[in-house]
Scaffold this motif. Structure first.
Motif, PDB file in Angstrom:
ATOM      1  N   ALA A 129      -9.257 -34.522 -22.005  1.00  0.00           N
ATOM      2  CA  ALA A 129      -9.641 -34.217 -20.622  1.00  0.00           C
ATOM      3  C   ALA A 129      -9.813 -35.505 -19.822  1.00  0.00           C
ATOM      4  CB  ALA A 129     -10.924 -33.394 -20.597  1.00  0.00           C
ATOM      5  N   THR A 130     -10.452 -36.504 -20.414  1.00  0.00           N
ATOM      6  CA  THR A 130     -10.638 -37.747 -19.657  1.00  0.00           C
ATOM      7  C   THR A 130      -9.303 -38.421 -19.383  1.00  0.00           C
ATOM      8  OG1 THR A 130     -10.885 -39.190 -21.585  1.00  0.00           O
ATOM      9  CG2 THR A 130     -12.876 -38.129 -20.763  1.00  0.00           C
ATOM     10  N   LEU A 131      -8.278 -38.079 -20.155  1.00  0.00           N
ATOM     11  CA  LEU A 131      -6.966 -38.689 -19.943  1.00  0.00           C
ATOM     12  C   LEU A 131      -6.129 -37.906 -18.934  1.00  0.00           C
ATOM     13  CD1 LEU A 131      -6.271 -39.673 -23.621  1.00  0.00           C
ATOM     14  CD2 LEU A 131      -6.479 -41.251 -21.702  1.00  0.00           C
ATOM     15  N   GLY A 132      -6.739 -36.910 -18.317  1.00  0.00           N
ATOM     16  CA  GLY A 132      -6.037 -36.224 -17.245  1.00  0.00           C
ATOM     17  C   GLY A 132      -5.506 -34.849 -17.588  1.00  0.00           C
ATOM     18  N   ALA A 133      -5.811 -34.346 -18.787  1.00  0.00           N
ATOM     19  CA  ALA A 133      -5.275 -33.050 -19.177  1.00  0.00           C
ATOM     20  C   ALA A 133      -6.217 -31.942 -18.722  1.00  0.00           C
ATOM     21  CB  ALA A 133      -5.073 -32.992 -20.683  1.00  0.00           C
ATOM     22  N   SER A 134      -5.678 -30.978 -18.003  1.00  0.00           N
ATOM     23  CA  SER A 134      -6.481 -29.828 -17.616  1.00  0.00           C
ATOM     24  C   SER A 134      -6.769 -28.990 -18.848  1.00  0.00           C
ATOM     25  CB  SER A 134      -5.724 -28.995 -16.588  1.00  0.00           C
ATOM     26  OG  SER A 134      -4.553 -28.486 -17.193  1.00  0.00           O
ATOM     27  N   ARG A 135      -7.644 -28.002 -18.708  1.00  0.00           N
ATOM     28  CA  ARG A 135      -8.006 -27.164 -19.845  1.00  0.00           C
ATOM     29  C   ARG A 135      -6.780 -26.609 -20.554  1.00  0.00           C
ATOM     30  NH1 ARG A 135     -12.634 -23.470 -20.282  1.00  0.00           N
ATOM     31  NH2 ARG A 135     -14.490 -24.641 -19.728  1.00  0.00           N
ATOM     32  N   LEU A 136      -5.839 -26.118 -19.775  1.00  0.00           N
ATOM     33  CA  LEU A 136      -4.639 -25.524 -20.367  1.00  0.00           C
ATOM     34  C   LEU A 136      -3.834 -26.580 -21.124  1.00  0.00           C
ATOM     35  CD1 LEU A 136      -2.848 -23.011 -20.632  1.00  0.00           C
ATOM     36  CD2 LEU A 136      -1.585 -23.846 -18.633  1.00  0.00           C
ATOM     37  N   TRP A 137      -3.692 -27.730 -20.518  1.00  0.00           N
ATOM     38  CA  TRP A 137      -2.928 -28.787 -21.186  1.00  0.00           C
ATOM     39  C   TRP A 137      -3.643 -29.281 -22.421  1.00  0.00           C
ATOM     40  CZ3 TRP A 137       1.932 -29.515 -20.987  1.00  0.00           C
ATOM     41  CH2 TRP A 137       2.660 -29.228 -19.819  1.00  0.00           C
ATOM     42  N   VAL A 138      -4.967 -29.390 -22.350  1.00  0.00           N
ATOM     43  CA  VAL A 138      -5.722 -29.792 -23.542  1.00  0.00           C
ATOM     44  C   VAL A 138      -5.416 -28.819 -24.667  1.00  0.00           C
ATOM     45  CG1 VAL A 138      -8.015 -29.969 -24.554  1.00  0.00           C
ATOM     46  CG2 VAL A 138      -7.595 -30.897 -22.274  1.00  0.00           C
TER      47      VAL A 138
ATOM     48  N   GLY B  79     -10.703 -43.832 -17.365  1.00  0.00           N
ATOM     49  CA  GLY B  79     -10.248 -44.050 -18.732  1.00  0.00           C
ATOM     50  C   GLY B  79     -11.479 -44.264 -19.578  1.00  0.00           C
ATOM     51  N   TYR B  80     -11.591 -43.480 -20.657  1.00  0.00           N
ATOM     52  CA  TYR B  80     -12.826 -43.516 -21.439  1.00  0.00           C
ATOM     53  C   TYR B  80     -12.458 -43.977 -22.846  1.00  0.00           C
ATOM     54  CZ  TYR B  80     -17.495 -41.616 -22.793  1.00  0.00           C
ATOM     55  OH  TYR B  80     -18.782 -41.448 -23.229  1.00  0.00           O
ATOM     56  N   VAL B  81     -13.035 -45.075 -23.275  1.00  0.00           N
ATOM     57  CA  VAL B  81     -12.850 -45.519 -24.654  1.00  0.00           C
ATOM     58  C   VAL B  81     -14.143 -45.200 -25.402  1.00  0.00           C
ATOM     59  CG1 VAL B  81     -12.374 -47.454 -26.189  1.00  0.00           C
ATOM     60  CG2 VAL B  81     -11.300 -47.351 -23.930  1.00  0.00           C
ATOM     61  N   PHE B  82     -14.038 -44.329 -26.379  1.00  0.00           N
ATOM     62  CA  PHE B  82     -15.226 -43.843 -27.062  1.00  0.00           C
ATOM     63  C   PHE B  82     -15.611 -44.775 -28.205  1.00  0.00           C
ATOM     64  CE2 PHE B  82     -12.939 -40.346 -25.203  1.00  0.00           C
ATOM     65  CZ  PHE B  82     -13.915 -39.591 -24.598  1.00  0.00           C
ATOM     66  N   GLN B  83     -16.829 -44.555 -28.690  1.00  0.00           N
ATOM     67  CA  GLN B  83     -17.312 -45.391 -29.787  1.00  0.00           C
ATOM     68  C   GLN B  83     -16.382 -45.277 -31.003  1.00  0.00           C
ATOM     69  OE1 GLN B  83     -21.498 -45.312 -30.206  1.00  0.00           O
ATOM     70  NE2 GLN B  83     -21.470 -45.774 -32.382  1.00  0.00           N
ATOM     71  N   GLN B  84     -16.082 -44.025 -31.415  1.00  0.00           N
ATOM     72  CA  GLN B  84     -15.014 -43.841 -32.394  1.00  0.00           C
ATOM     73  C   GLN B  84     -13.735 -43.585 -31.602  1.00  0.00           C
ATOM     74  OE1 GLN B  84     -17.940 -42.823 -34.021  1.00  0.00           O
ATOM     75  NE2 GLN B  84     -17.577 -44.069 -35.852  1.00  0.00           N
ATOM     76  N   ALA B  85     -12.622 -44.084 -32.087  1.00  0.00           N
ATOM     77  CA  ALA B  85     -11.433 -44.164 -31.233  1.00  0.00           C
ATOM     78  C   ALA B  85     -10.993 -42.800 -30.690  1.00  0.00           C
ATOM     79  CB  ALA B  85     -10.294 -44.830 -31.991  1.00  0.00           C
ATOM     80  N   ARG B  86     -11.215 -41.723 -31.445  1.00  0.00           N
ATOM     81  CA  ARG B  86     -10.783 -40.395 -31.015  1.00  0.00           C
ATOM     82  C   ARG B  86      -9.300 -40.343 -30.684  1.00  0.00           C
ATOM     83  NH1 ARG B  86     -15.431 -37.545 -27.268  1.00  0.00           N
ATOM     84  NH2 ARG B  86     -17.241 -38.556 -28.160  1.00  0.00           N
ATOM     85  N   LEU B  87      -8.492 -40.989 -31.479  1.00  0.00           N
ATOM     86  CA  LEU B  87      -7.045 -40.872 -31.273  1.00  0.00           C
ATOM     87  C   LEU B  87      -6.610 -39.488 -31.712  1.00  0.00           C
ATOM     88  CD1 LEU B  87      -5.853 -44.361 -32.513  1.00  0.00           C
ATOM     89  CD2 LEU B  87      -6.329 -43.603 -30.187  1.00  0.00           C
ATOM     90  N   ALA B 148      -6.383 -45.490 -22.814  1.00  0.00           N
ATOM     91  CA  ALA B 148      -7.200 -45.318 -21.611  1.00  0.00           C
ATOM     92  C   ALA B 148      -6.592 -46.075 -20.438  1.00  0.00           C
ATOM     93  CB  ALA B 148      -8.624 -45.781 -21.877  1.00  0.00           C
ATOM     94  N   LEU B 149      -6.134 -47.288 -20.698  1.00  0.00           N
ATOM     95  CA  LEU B 149      -5.560 -48.117 -19.635  1.00  0.00           C
ATOM     96  C   LEU B 149      -4.337 -47.471 -19.014  1.00  0.00           C
ATOM     97  CD1 LEU B 149      -5.455 -51.821 -20.756  1.00  0.00           C
ATOM     98  CD2 LEU B 149      -6.466 -50.831 -18.714  1.00  0.00           C
ATOM     99  N   LEU B 150      -3.494 -46.870 -19.870  1.00  0.00           N
ATOM    100  CA  LEU B 150      -2.218 -46.345 -19.403  1.00  0.00           C
ATOM    101  C   LEU B 150      -2.373 -45.016 -18.663  1.00  0.00           C
ATOM    102  CD1 LEU B 150      -0.051 -47.384 -22.418  1.00  0.00           C
ATOM    103  CD2 LEU B 150       0.287 -48.081 -20.048  1.00  0.00           C
ATOM    104  N   ALA B 151      -3.586 -44.464 -18.652  1.00  0.00           N
ATOM    105  CA  ALA B 151      -3.813 -43.243 -17.890  1.00  0.00           C
ATOM    106  C   ALA B 151      -3.989 -43.564 -16.409  1.00  0.00           C
ATOM    107  CB  ALA B 151      -5.027 -42.496 -18.424  1.00  0.00           C
ATOM    108  N   ALA B 152      -3.709 -44.792 -16.022  1.00  0.00           N
ATOM    109  CA  ALA B 152      -3.829 -45.217 -14.629  1.00  0.00           C
ATOM    110  C   ALA B 152      -5.225 -44.951 -14.094  1.00  0.00           C
ATOM    111  CB  ALA B 152      -2.782 -44.523 -13.753  1.00  0.00           C
TER     112      ALA B 152
END
Ligand SMILES: Nc1ncnc2c1ncn2[C@@H]1O[C@H](COP(=O)(O)OP(=O)(O)OP(=O)(O)O)[C@@H](O)[C@H]1O
Ligand SMILES: Nc1ncnc2c1ncn2[C@@H]1O[C@H](COP(=O)(O)OP(=O)(O)OP(=O)(O)O)[C@@H](O)[C@H]1O
Ligand code: MOO
Ligand SMILES: [Mg+2]
Ligand SMILES: [Mg+2]
Lengths: 232, 374, 236, 232, 374
Positions: A129-138, B79-87, B148-152
């Protein structure tokens, strides 16, 4: 298996069972995934009622389920009339057999998928979600790929169950060769005739081979998918 | 672009009531475990919805409780970088990296940084085809930063991005964060309880304690303030000095020019003229009234005492003025009395070159002095 | 011993047999050494197989002769106890309460009457009612024209349900089923008895117990036979 | 529900169904836990075969399962003769109905329990071993308590399925009132009588109420157990 | 009781080939990530079965590949404290604690330490009724230590027990580990890559690199060896001095008596006469040929140079002899040349009191000098 090992009518029943089971699973999968998601993730009034409803076909004798289907989806039933008007009538059609199979297999499918939804880390969904994905996309890009092994397991289990479903099917759409006479109906018919146990056994073997192959394939697929997700 | 935060929130027994401004550059959110740092960051990201308050980023209102404005996380352009990478475990590194940029492009925004640039900056080129599960902790965190950076983003949130890593991994990533700060325009909210990280990275520091902002201000001034010593913890106290590389000597030492004079430190990589920031632990500074001779310590800088701050223990914090730069020294009360230190007294600050370790040597713009190139 | 008499009976006998057992229990005078009777209703095939596997049944009432033959071939019947208990007739039924009766002959336009709809029967190769029905239609030369339109239910009562629910406009069942359904279905006509093999419900004792013999006699006695007749069975 | 809402015979069927389902679950639970553990933890030749075997009752039409049971456990069957000799004969007894129900419900039970075994962190079991617990003690004191929610879910699901099992039961042990006539058999019998749908409906409602109560209780228990394990 | 380990093992591309003796007291297994430390410990615990080798504890053979002896984990009588606490989530803290002791008692062994003692020593009395999930990381790790102790182990294995904790939690637990070392008889194998922990705790150090033992020996000698500096990392180099508390001064300083003279450090808790060990970072030591005056540094100790070790960078490691104790100093090559330092040269070691932080001040027996009370 040589083709002449089964009679043409029996092959028809095999093909029909495969078609019915396949479509039963494919058509109910989206609803199964949705229901599993709702049960796993949402807290809404009536959640326990939905859960109970999903489990009903597991709890009721199949004949009762079939009878209830007949009451609702038969030509005279409330839903059947509607579908008929839309040209989508299922009574006495293979689609009705698929509907019966789908409903009987639904609890198994939903249970398997629900567990994998419960295992998905919601923090990955937050990240999406923080990367821009809406609920549906998530859901489409993160949640769904992560539950894929569970969805596969649920779908194949449902397929196996559908291959064996008999009571609800014959009660609802009866047994019309080429249209609704599935493998289990054919097996049942043989069992009613003295001395036809051998013929029944051949069909039982076909049915077991198909269902177990699907099951083994699913274990293998699920393992592969799990490995894919966990890396390596 | 400036972030303005004002939050009131309750979770169980914990109450957060914090308001602060984060100007452009890196703003460090500092505080011990349970102070409410993650709660603030999550509120900014839209992952929680506090009870009351307002968050704006530049001209955009992200949330206003009284006006009932609520921008959902995926529209906040953060852009959010979490404590654990959450990839995302099911995607390759390359796919993880481009995940956010795809959405950004759909919304008609182009990432400021190109994929190739980011990959190069973070040194993750060789990892692109790998799956997250096979990455070491440090590699994973770098990929998460890239993602996070590339999410503009118009704001970067980093919540203790190094906390899960051992010292070697930390040292491996810090330079990337410095390059991030210096090479991109994006404002950063950086959560940490490690003063060394903050000293290297932050332009602004906001200190949280039990859900309240107890101190906020420019990093340079704040870290050199003797009053802050108890907040940071005595072992972590120390000022940040900024200067430029003057010359690299043959014996591996680098000479920096600070406002207060030259400083010799173990080799730095920058070219002469490059900006550099040096953290000097307060407990590493020795004070002498007369200039001592024949010491192994190479740096003996004339200074003037500006403040003497008496703590609870046997130590005192002394703020020294080195020709405009502020230095913090922690010495025993006994020495302070023996040397009769008081505001205005002139003295010498003695500093071993080797006591400035690699973790304390940062590159790029100083906190008080934004990089002209940035 | 006071062990109850256990009767294995074809499921389609349930309505009549329940009444007879109730009478039996209510009139102990009718049989001085009467013990309780309990009936296990299921398909004839399932019951016969269970008997072949040593089921504790005292009396077996089958819906067709074949399965009784199987049991007899294994030597499980008490010699001399087998008898044809009942007969039945095959009828054409309709959902439409106003449908006019027809005479069932080779000229019956059954296919036209069905149109695009279904003819409800029991499984035509497995379940007795279905087998008889198919034989009747074949001998009348009607089978080929309707074979593709037959909906086969797993038992005759399920076929009846399809007609009474109106899912199928027409169906072939026993007269007893149509009788039990009351107004829900309309009997259009009976198939000529010579168009199919005789419909017979054989009965036999499986254990040599006086209590079982007593109930067997009761079944063949006037009171029981009257009930059977009332439910639409033919009695020999 | 007033007692006279059902006839004495119907009450007998209800009581019998409860007894049969209860014992079906209780008796098969240890084997179900063991099988689930073996499938989840051990890699042995024939593992996939065991897995297939466990799933068979789900795949086969129930009538076939019932017939196979009759052939094996009937008085003339290989296993039936053995059990008879031991005085443990199940043929045409309520214990046979319980056996049929247990076998039909087994795949559901094993699947649910297996998933919770797979979710147990093996590092906790290692920790227990270093503290002096032998394999058996590790299992009893660590593994089993941690899978308790899954075992509850599996047992209740099996109970619900057992309450609705019909095809295999009537084929195997017939439908003898007071001995093997379970609720679903009674429902089936009513469905054989034109116009008795009302009576069938009453029994269906009883069956649904019992099974759903068990299901809801299990969700609640599993949640409580999960909360207990995760702390708080 | 002494542990003897000899292991050859392959896992993927990694090969372990290590042999060492761990005498009684604390033996630190030191090495960077991936060196094979956990593999060794797991082999000792019986959680993995290496390809070849032999492990004995006192007279007991725990495993001998060639003799086909294999004692399963639950019969090895070891206590293992894992990196993550691995408490049983379904049991209360009290039940977790008594888990192992129940099995020990069934086997007829009584724990050396009573529950009440252990609870008191670890300060976990108020937690007994709680569930593990509600504990903080530090609390959980203390309970895990107690649980291992109460299993009546004949050997304690601690695999980076502090690695998952932040600095505050680490500082909270270290004193408990010291008490453990000093108050129980059980030998300890302690895995860590933090030199500060090793310096405080270890009697013996075994350094692993890529699956091989590169160095092993008494902690005091090893840590003060200039040759070891590259292995430990220059920032972590430093000697451990042992002495006793002499007096507590009014201004909060404690005076210690070392072999080489008195040392003033920030307040220590021990009573006069108590043993104490002090770690002095090499980069905190300044060397002067003549005794300097008027410095804020309070400790100026006469010393003799024993070794000068030139590393790759601009620094050199100098080993100093302080009347028998060894001290390590790291200074720039330039200073070493200016001061003409060479073996045998007499000089002064200058050390600020405050540069000895709480993490460097340990209680109890020194590494080379087993505690007479222990
Ligand atoms: N859902 C909740 N219920 C009760 N308390 C909560 C909840 N969420 C957070 N808290 C409490 O709020 C406080 C602040 O939490 P937060 O995660 O913001 O701290 P933090 O500063 O990020 O700490 P850390 O450095 O440990 O990450 C903590 O005391 C925490 O226990
Ligand atoms: N099953 C395995 N397959 C392949 N490699 C393995 C396996 N188990 C361990 N290794 C490798 O063995 C090496 C040693 O691992 P070990 O866990 O003992 O290291 P360590 O010294 O404890 O490291 P850390 O400080 O990170 O805990 C590592 O390089 C690891 O990748
Ligand atoms: O639900 Mo069934 O009894 O497996 O068809
Ligand atoms: Mg946090
Ligand atoms: Mg390790």
């Amino acid at each position: 298996m040589p083709p002449n090992w089964l009679t043409p009518e029996e092959w028809t029943a095999v093909a029909l069972s495969l078609k019915v089971s396949f479509w039963a699973v494919v058509a109910s999968l989206p609803l199964g995934v949705f229901t599993a998601y709702a049960l796993a993730r949402w807290r809404f009034p009536g959640r326990q009622i939905l859960n109970g409803l999903v489990h009903l076909p597991l709890i009721l004798p199949p004949v009762v389920t079939g009878y209830l289907l007949l009451l609702s989806f038969g030509r005279q039933g409330w839903a059947g009339g509607l579908l008929d008007a839309l040209g989508l009538g299922v009574a006495f059609r293979w689609t009705g057999a698929a509907l019966a199979a789908a409903i009987m297999a639904f609890p198994l499918m939903v249970r398997a998928i629900r567990l994998s939804f419960e295992a998905v880390d919601p923090r990955l969904e937050e990240a999406a979600a923080t990367l821009g994905a809406s609920r549906l996309w998530v859901f489409l890009t993160v949640t769904l790929p992560l539950v894929a092994p569970g969805v596969i397991a649920g779908a194949v289990l449902a397929f196996a169950k559908a291959m064996g479903e008999f009571g609800a099917t014959i009660t609802f759409v009866s047994s019309i060769p080429g249209e609704t006479q599935t493998l289990p109906s054919a097996i049942y018919a043989f069992l009613q005739v003295p001395g036809a146990e051998g013929s029944a056994a051949r069909l039982v073997i076909v049915s077991v081979v198909v269902a177990l192959s699907a099951l083994f394939a699913s274990e293998w697929l699920a393992q592969r998918a799990a490995r894919r997700v966990s890396g390596a | 672009m400036s972030l303005s935060v004002e939050i009131r929130h309750r979770a169980g027994a914990f109450t957060l009531d914090a308001a602060f401004q984060a100007p452009s550059g890196v703003t460090a959110l500092f505080g011990r475990s349970g102070a409410g740092k993650t709660t603030v960051v999550n509120a900014v990201a839209g992952l929680i919805r506090p009870e009351a308050g307002r968050i704006t980023l530049g001209a955009r209102v992200l949330w206003d409780a009284s006006a009932r404005i609520w921008v959902p996380p995926h529209r906040r352009r953060i852009g959010y970088v979490f404590q654990q990478a959450r990839l995302f475990p099911h995607l390759s590194v390359a796919q993880n990296l481009s995940y956010g940029s795809w959405f950004a492009r759909r919304q008609g925004r182009a990432p400021a940084a190109k994929l190739a640039q980011v990959v190069e900056m973070l040194g993750i080129g060789p990892l692109l085809a790998r799956r997250p599960a096979t990455l070491s902790g440090g590699e994973a965190q770098r990929v998460a930063i890239g993602r996070a950076l590339l999410a503009a983003p118009e704001l970067l949130l980093l919540d203790e991005p190094l906390a899960a890593l051992d010292d070697a991994r930390k040292a491996e990533i810090l330079p990337y964060l410095e390059r991030l700060r210096d090479e991109t325009q994006v404002p950063v909210l950086y959560v940490s309880h490690a003063v060394s990280e903050i000293a290297r990275l932050a332009n602004t520091v906001v200190a949280l304690e039990q859900g309240r902002v107890v101190r906020a201000g420019p990093a340079e001034a704040l870290l050199a303030d003797p009053q802050v010593v108890p907040t940071l913890g005595v072992r972590e106290a120390g000022a940040v000095l900024t200067g430029r590389v003057r010359a690299h000597h043959e014996d591996g030492l680098t000479e920096l020019s600070l406002r207060g004079g030259p400083l010799l430190v173990p080799g730095v990589t920058g070219a002469p003229g490059d900006h550099v920031r040096v953290r000097v632990h307060a407990h590493d500074v020795i004070i002498a009234r007369a200039r001592p001779e024949g010491l192994s310590a190479l740096n003996i800088l004339p200074a003037t005492v500006r403040q003497v701050h008496q703590g609870a223990g046997p130590g005192v914090a002394v703020q020294l003025d080195l020709g405009g730069d502020l230095l913090l020294a922690r010495i025993t009360r006994r020495s302070a009395e023996a040397l009769a230190l008081a505001p205005g007294v002139t003295c010498h600050a003695i500093l071993k070159s080797v006591s400035v370790g690699p973790a304390d040597l940062g590159q790029g713009a100083g906190p008080g002095e934004p990089d002209p190139a940035g | 011993e006071d062990a109850p008499v256990t009767v294995f009976a074809a499921a389609s006998l349930k309505t009549a047999l329940d009444r007879i057992v109730a009478d039996w229990a209510a009139e102990p005078d009718a049989a001085p050494d009467a013990v309780p009777v309990r009936v296990s209703y299921a398909g004839s095939s399932a019951l016969a197989r269970q008997i072949l596997q040593g089921a504790p049944a005292d009396i077996f009432i089958s819906a067709n002769a074949d399965w009784m033959d199987r049991v007899e071939a294994e030597g499980l019947l008490i010699p001399g106890s087998r008898a044809d208990l009942l007969g039945n007739t095959l009828v054409l039924i309709a959902h439409d309460p106003d449908a006019a009766p027809v005479e069932i002959t080779a000229d019956l336009p059954l296919a036209q009457m069905l149109g695009e709809d279904r003819l409800a029967m029991a499984l035509v190769e497995a379940v007795p009612a279905g087998i008889y029905g198919r034989a009747a239609l074949s001998s009348l030369g009607l089978w080929d024209s309707v074979a593709a339109r037959v909906a086969q239910a797993d038992n005759v009562r399920a076929a009846l349900a399809l007609v009474s629910r109106g899912e199928a406009p027409l169906g072939i069942t026993y007269a007893t089923d149509a009788h039990a359904a009351g107004d829900a279905v309309q009997v259009l006509g009976a198939f000529p008895p010579d168009s199919h093999p005789p419909i017979i419900y054989p009965v036999a004792a499986l254990r040599d117990r006086p209590e079982a013999a007593a109930f067997l006699d009761w079944l063949r006695g006037p009171q029981a036979q009257a009930i059977f007749a009332d439910e639409g069975f033919t009695t020999p």
